[in-house]
Design an enzyme around this catalytic site. Structure first.
Site, short mmCIF file in Angstrom:
data_model
loop_
_atom_site.label_atom_id
_atom_site.label_comp_id
_atom_site.label_asym_id
_atom_site.label_seq_id
_atom_site.Cartn_x
_atom_site.Cartn_y
_atom_site.Cartn_z
N GLU A 18 18.45 84.10 -26.26
CA GLU A 18 18.65 83.94 -24.82
C GLU A 18 17.27 83.86 -24.19
OE1 GLU A 18 20.14 86.06 -20.81
OE2 GLU A 18 21.38 86.55 -22.55
N HIS A 20 14.81 81.50 -21.86
CA HIS A 20 15.06 80.51 -20.82
C HIS A 20 13.84 79.66 -20.50
CE1 HIS A 20 18.82 82.53 -20.18
NE2 HIS A 20 18.21 83.68 -19.96
N ASP A 295 15.67 87.74 -23.44
CA ASP A 295 15.91 87.31 -22.05
C ASP A 295 14.60 86.95 -21.36
OD1 ASP A 295 17.34 86.63 -19.81
OD2 ASP A 295 18.25 88.59 -19.52
#
Length: 334
Positions: A18, A20, A295
């Protein structure tokens, strides 16, 4: 690459999924969830897919990052035709980055779910032509205006889910804030929006909508990924399942909800670096259903890796979560 745990301190070869990025086309739609100085740094890091990100990965022992467009991304576009165009441009741009760094990056497709058949076609194109390993969708999809959104349990999305199952590709369900008309409980408390709380409630509810709609009875081979250690579902599923057993004819699904969680879902460690919570997740789901993520850049790769590399779990589970589960799920050759 051979996984190496040096002196019990560092696990090299981790795969994070995850992670980004952003494109200038979406810069104006990026929510401002933190104080301006921190947000400017996040925005800068989202646009970087070169040296700075790779250095962070090296320092954290991350061999491969599976990249995805940050929220709200294509899902916030209200015009279906423009959504299709933006998704294709995003995916083509990401494919170029992956081709430049094939040993360090892989891609998750951005999808124009404003037009579900077009989203299905784009998913297939990304898999067969661009080599992507799945897709990431940012919560509900807007259509017509910013106040109207569609959740993916609706029958309009069945062509998309059918294609995802046929292709054998996982779909990462990433958070968004609730629709404007559903934010009443946060009135006067903007500090509870975003990753603090509303992301969790919104995404857990969305996942339950998928389960209770009968989607996984229709498409039992579907795989959905949830971040943040499953958005509380591993910890709350017993009570949810217990209470729903009294709902009688309201139930549209065939199997216990916990079965769907155990067979159709994976969860990641993204943004939830707490060993006690990880151990509780493992006790509910088992190590084969958990994946490492940081993240980035909303969270620190180094903090995520330092916590994970030293967490009080078995080395066998650490290697599964940090690497081999992702190799299997995404069919990566390493």
């Amino acid at each position: 690459m051979t996984v190496r745990i040096t002196n019990g301190d560092v696990m090299d070869g981790k795969i994070a999924l995850e992670e980004h990025f952003n494109l200038p086309e979406f810069a104006d739609s990026l929510p401002q969830y933190v104080e301006p100085r921190t947000m400017r740094e996040i925005e800068h890091r989202l646009l970087d897919l070169g040296a700075m990100r790779l250095e962070e990965m090296d320092a954290a022992g991350i061999e491969l990052s599976v990249l995805s467009l940050t929220a709200p991304g294509v899902q916030a576009e209200t015009d279906p035709r423009r959504a299709v165009t933006l998704a294709k441009k995003t995916n083509d741009t990401l494919a170029e980055v992956v081709r430049e760094h094939p040993d360090r990056y892989a891609g998750l497709a951005a999808l124009p779910l404003q037009d579900p058949p077009a989203a299905a076609d784009e998913l297939e194109r990304c898999a067969t032509e661009l080599g992507f390993r799945g897709a990431l969708v940012n919560g509900f999809t807007n259509l017509g205006d910013a106040a109207t959104g569609w959740y993916y349990d609706h029958e309009r999305f069945l062509p998309f889910w059918e294609r995802a199952e046929a292709l054998g590709l996982p779909v990462y369900l990433h958070p968004r804030d609730p629709l404007p008309g559903n934010q009443g409980s946060y009135e006067g408390h903007p500090e509870l929006l975003g990753a603090v709380w509303s992301f969790t409630v919104e995404t857990a509810t969305h996942a339950l909508r998928l389960m209770t709609s009968g989607l996984f009875d229709r498409f039992p081979g579907l795989t959905v990924i949830l971040g943040h250690l499953g958005e509380t579902l591993p910890f709350t599923m017993w009570r949810i399942e217990h209470r729903v057993s009294f709902m009688g004819d309201l139930r549209k699904f065939r199997r216990p909800l916990s079965d769907y969680l155990l067979t159709n879902f994976y969860v990641t460690t993204s943004g939830d670096f707490r060993t006690q919570a990880l151990v509780a997740t493992l006790s509910e789901l088992g190590a084969d259903r958990v994946l490492f993520s940081s993240d980035y850049p909303y969270e620190s790769m180094r903090e995520a890796a330092d916590w994970f590399d030293h967490s009080a779990i078995s080395e066998n589970d650490r290697v599964k979560i940090g690497r081999t589960n992702a190799l299997r799920l995404f069919r990566l050759k390493k």
